[in-house]
Design a protein around this motif. Structure first.
Motif, PDB file in Angstrom:
ATOM      1  N   ILE A 123       1.261  -1.310  -0.269  1.00 52.49           N
ATOM      2  CA  ILE A 123      -0.125   0.066  -0.364  1.00 52.49           C
ATOM      3  C   ILE A 123       0.820   1.242  -0.160  1.00 52.49           C
ATOM      4  O   ILE A 123       0.625   2.078  -0.831  1.00 52.49           O
ATOM      5  N   TYR A 124       1.953   0.962   0.822  1.00 51.15           N
ATOM      6  CA  TYR A 124       2.800   2.482   1.158  1.00 51.15           C
ATOM      7  C   TYR A 124       3.698   2.438  -0.572  1.00 51.15           C
ATOM      8  O   TYR A 124       3.776   3.241  -0.921  1.00 51.15           O
ATOM      9  N   VAL A 137      -0.214   3.323   6.806  1.00 51.19           N
ATOM     10  CA  VAL A 137      -1.669   3.215   7.137  1.00 51.19           C
ATOM     11  C   VAL A 137      -1.149   1.810   8.194  1.00 51.19           C
ATOM     12  O   VAL A 137      -1.390   1.346   9.285  1.00 51.19           O
ATOM     13  N   ALA A 138       0.153   1.900   8.411  1.00 47.67           N
ATOM     14  CA  ALA A 138       0.201   0.649   9.562  1.00 47.67           C
ATOM     15  C   ALA A 138       0.560   0.681  10.767  1.00 47.67           C
ATOM     16  O   ALA A 138       0.103   0.206  11.535  1.00 47.67           O
ATOM     17  N   HIS A 139       1.387   1.475  11.255  1.00 49.80           N
ATOM     18  CA  HIS A 139       0.693   2.103  12.596  1.00 49.80           C
ATOM     19  C   HIS A 139       0.029   3.746  13.011  1.00 49.80           C
ATOM     20  O   HIS A 139       0.315   3.527  14.188  1.00 49.80           O
ATOM     21  N   ILE A 140      -1.100   3.716  12.109  1.00 56.47           N
ATOM     22  CA  ILE A 140      -1.701   4.648  12.435  1.00 56.47           C
ATOM     23  C   ILE A 140      -2.729   4.204  13.106  1.00 56.47           C
ATOM     24  O   ILE A 140      -3.549   2.948  13.102  1.00 56.47           O
ATOM     25  N   ALA A 141      -3.510   5.331  14.584  1.00 60.05           N
ATOM     26  CA  ALA A 141      -4.649   4.616  15.140  1.00 60.05           C
ATOM     27  C   ALA A 141      -5.036   4.338  15.152  1.00 60.05           C
ATOM     28  O   ALA A 141      -5.961   4.896  13.785  1.00 60.05           O
ATOM     29  N   GLY A 142      -6.200   2.833  15.217  1.00 57.61           N
ATOM     30  CA  GLY A 142      -7.108   2.728  14.608  1.00 57.61           C
ATOM     31  C   GLY A 142      -6.912   1.725  12.692  1.00 57.61           C
ATOM     32  O   GLY A 142      -7.860   1.336  12.686  1.00 57.61           O
ATOM     33  N   SER A 143      -5.863   1.384  12.409  1.00 59.86           N
ATOM     34  CA  SER A 143      -5.330   0.539  11.327  1.00 59.86           C
ATOM     35  C   SER A 143      -5.865  -0.463  12.104  1.00 59.86           C
ATOM     36  O   SER A 143      -6.519  -1.039  10.541  1.00 59.86           O
ATOM     37  N   GLY A 144      -6.050  -1.005  13.022  1.00 56.51           N
ATOM     38  CA  GLY A 144      -6.099  -2.441  12.826  1.00 56.51           C
ATOM     39  C   GLY A 144      -7.689  -2.709  13.118  1.00 56.51           C
ATOM     40  O   GLY A 144      -8.301  -4.029  13.259  1.00 56.51           O
ATOM     41  N   ALA A 145      -8.234  -1.171  13.573  1.00 57.30           N
ATOM     42  CA  ALA A 145     -10.297  -1.692  13.479  1.00 57.30           C
ATOM     43  C   ALA A 145     -10.338  -2.688  12.701  1.00 57.30           C
ATOM     44  O   ALA A 145     -10.601  -2.877  11.135  1.00 57.30           O
ATOM     45  N   GLY A 171      -7.895   0.258   5.728  1.00 58.66           N
ATOM     46  CA  GLY A 171      -8.081  -0.633   4.228  1.00 58.66           C
ATOM     47  C   GLY A 171      -8.902   0.785   3.650  1.00 58.66           C
ATOM     48  O   GLY A 171      -8.652   1.300   2.882  1.00 58.66           O
ATOM     49  N   LEU A 172     -10.417   0.974   4.527  1.00 56.25           N
ATOM     50  CA  LEU A 172     -10.362   2.573   4.141  1.00 56.25           C
ATOM     51  C   LEU A 172      -9.615   3.573   4.221  1.00 56.25           C
ATOM     52  O   LEU A 172      -9.560   4.706   3.037  1.00 56.25           O
ATOM     53  N   LEU A 173      -8.766   3.639   4.877  1.00 55.01           N
ATOM     54  CA  LEU A 173      -8.148   4.891   4.788  1.00 55.01           C
ATOM     55  C   LEU A 173      -6.425   4.936   3.714  1.00 55.01           C
ATOM     56  O   LEU A 173      -6.197   6.058   3.082  1.00 55.01           O
ATOM     57  N   ALA A 174      -6.320   3.794   3.091  1.00 53.25           N
ATOM     58  CA  ALA A 174      -5.749   3.112   1.772  1.00 53.25           C
ATOM     59  C   ALA A 174      -6.237   3.925   0.566  1.00 53.25           C
ATOM     60  O   ALA A 174      -5.725   3.815  -0.500  1.00 53.25           O
ATOM     61  N   PHE A 175      -7.644   2.938   0.524  1.00 55.10           N
ATOM     62  CA  PHE A 175      -8.216   3.038  -0.690  1.00 55.10           C
ATOM     63  C   PHE A 175      -9.534   4.044  -0.732  1.00 55.10           C
ATOM     64  O   PHE A 175     -10.028   3.782  -2.000  1.00 55.10           O
ATOM     65  N   THR A 176      -9.703   5.046   0.100  1.00 52.53           N
ATOM     66  CA  THR A 176     -10.956   5.843  -0.140  1.00 52.53           C
ATOM     67  C   THR A 176     -10.240   6.547   1.005  1.00 52.53           C
ATOM     68  O   THR A 176      -9.335   7.009   1.253  1.00 52.53           O
ATOM     69  N   SER A 177     -10.855   8.286   0.998  1.00 54.34           N
ATOM     70  CA  SER A 177     -10.880   9.211   1.660  1.00 54.34           C
ATOM     71  C   SER A 177     -11.034   9.573   2.874  1.00 54.34           C
ATOM     72  O   SER A 177     -11.107  10.373   3.772  1.00 54.34           O
ATOM     73  N   ALA A 178     -10.826   8.474   3.547  1.00 56.83           N
ATOM     74  CA  ALA A 178     -12.031   8.218   5.355  1.00 56.83           C
ATOM     75  C   ALA A 178     -11.183   8.777   5.865  1.00 56.83           C
ATOM     76  O   ALA A 178      -9.732   8.959   5.885  1.00 56.83           O
TER      77      ALA A 178
END
Length: 301
Positions: free
Chosen positions: A224-225, A232-240, A247-254
């Motif tokens: 992804i990077y 995205v790996a170390h962002i809080a909430g990325s494991g939710a 995935g939402l951070l990576a593939f959308t404007s979330a």
């Protein structure tokens, strides 16, 4: 007199909507002339769609999608009363409650169905989304969702990888050429109260699975990077939700936001409370955590 009902659900007993209705019935016996406003609450998890759609006089829809293990299911979503904003609970399409306990395997389950719900909304012309991502059965980092939205997740031979976390081990590159055109202008608010990073224990994972799950998600985040230029790996909430947060951070404007804040903002609770005489609130259990998630206390702070 103005009275507001702002209850969350009483789990395993009554929904937020029905709790507000029950209180209203009692209040009307004492104050029959009172102005009563019902604003069912939720925290971004189960019941969020119902709370927001009912509060805004919106409309419910169903769509046939692929469940976590590939079975055909009917998923429900709603459009707010403004006619412009979709409310989706990922659990409706990819939830753990959809799989028998003995069949739960985070190596195989996919968020493809969640992506299909989003796609159905994009096809309707919707460009504003509120997503609740609690109760997932998945650990694919949102890969299935991305595939449903037109991203091609390809192996070294240029073929689509299989669904599920297990398929991520075969991923060689991410192709963006066929993504849904509606994503360019779509805005996503993600109800995410978890702060966990992408890798870590997941529901349904045995201790021996965790090392493999994490290795596959780490590999996914590296690509992804590299291919999308998004960390995205170390962002809080990325494991939710088994990595759907990432995935939402990576593939959308979330953008991630606390679920209770999204609900309070959407139903305009703070405005409703400005000149209120009495407000009734409640939830399934009152304990020390209530002060951190109760909608009335949040709005009064």
């Amino acid at each position: 007199m103005k009275i507001v009902m702002a209850c969350d659900s009483f789990k395993e007993a009554v929904s937020a909507k029905h709790a507000c209705q029950a209180i209203k019935k009692g209040v009307q016996q004492v104050f029959p002339q009172a102005e009563i406003l019902q604003l069912p609450m939720a925290d971004g998890g189960e019941g969020t769609t119902e709370a927001l759609i009912d509060a805004s006089q919106g409309v419910y829809y169903t769509v046939e999608v692929q469940g976590p293990l590939g079975e055909k299911i009917q998923a429900r979503y709603g459009i707010l009363g403004d006619g412009k904003t979709a409310v989706i609970e990922m659990a409706s399409a990819s939830g753990i409650h959809l799989i028998e306990k003995e069949d739960r395997n985070p190596l195989l389950t996919s968020t493809y169905g969640t992506g299909q719900v989003i796609k159905a909304c994009l096809d309707r012309g919707v460009r504003s989304f509120i997503l609740g991502i609690g109760g997932s059965a998945t650990n694919d980092g949102g890969a299935g969702m991305a595939q449903a939205l037109g991203y091609r997740l390809l192996d070294i031979e240029g073929q689509e990888i299989p669904f599920g976390n297990q398929g991520l081990s075969h991923l060689d590159r991410i192709d963006c050429q066929t993504i849904h055109p509606g994503l360019e202008h779509a805005i996503f608010k993600v109800a995410c109260d978890a702060n966990n990073p992408l890798c870590g224990p997941q529901k349904g994972a045995s201790p021996e699975m965790i090392e493999k799950l994490d290795a596959n998600l780490e590999h996914f985040s590296r690509l992804i990077y590299r291919d999308l230029n998004r960390e995205v790996a170390h962002i809080a909430g990325s494991g939710a939700a088994g990595g759907l947060g990432a995935g939402l951070l990576a593939f959308t404007s979330a953008k991630h936001k606390r679920g209770i804040d999204i609900v309070i903002e959407t139903v305009n609770l703070k405005t409703a409370l400005q000149d209120v005489d009495i407000c009734f609130t409640g939830e399934g259990q009152i304990d020390f955590q209530t002060q951190y998630g109760n909608p009335l206390l949040e709005s009064c702070n």
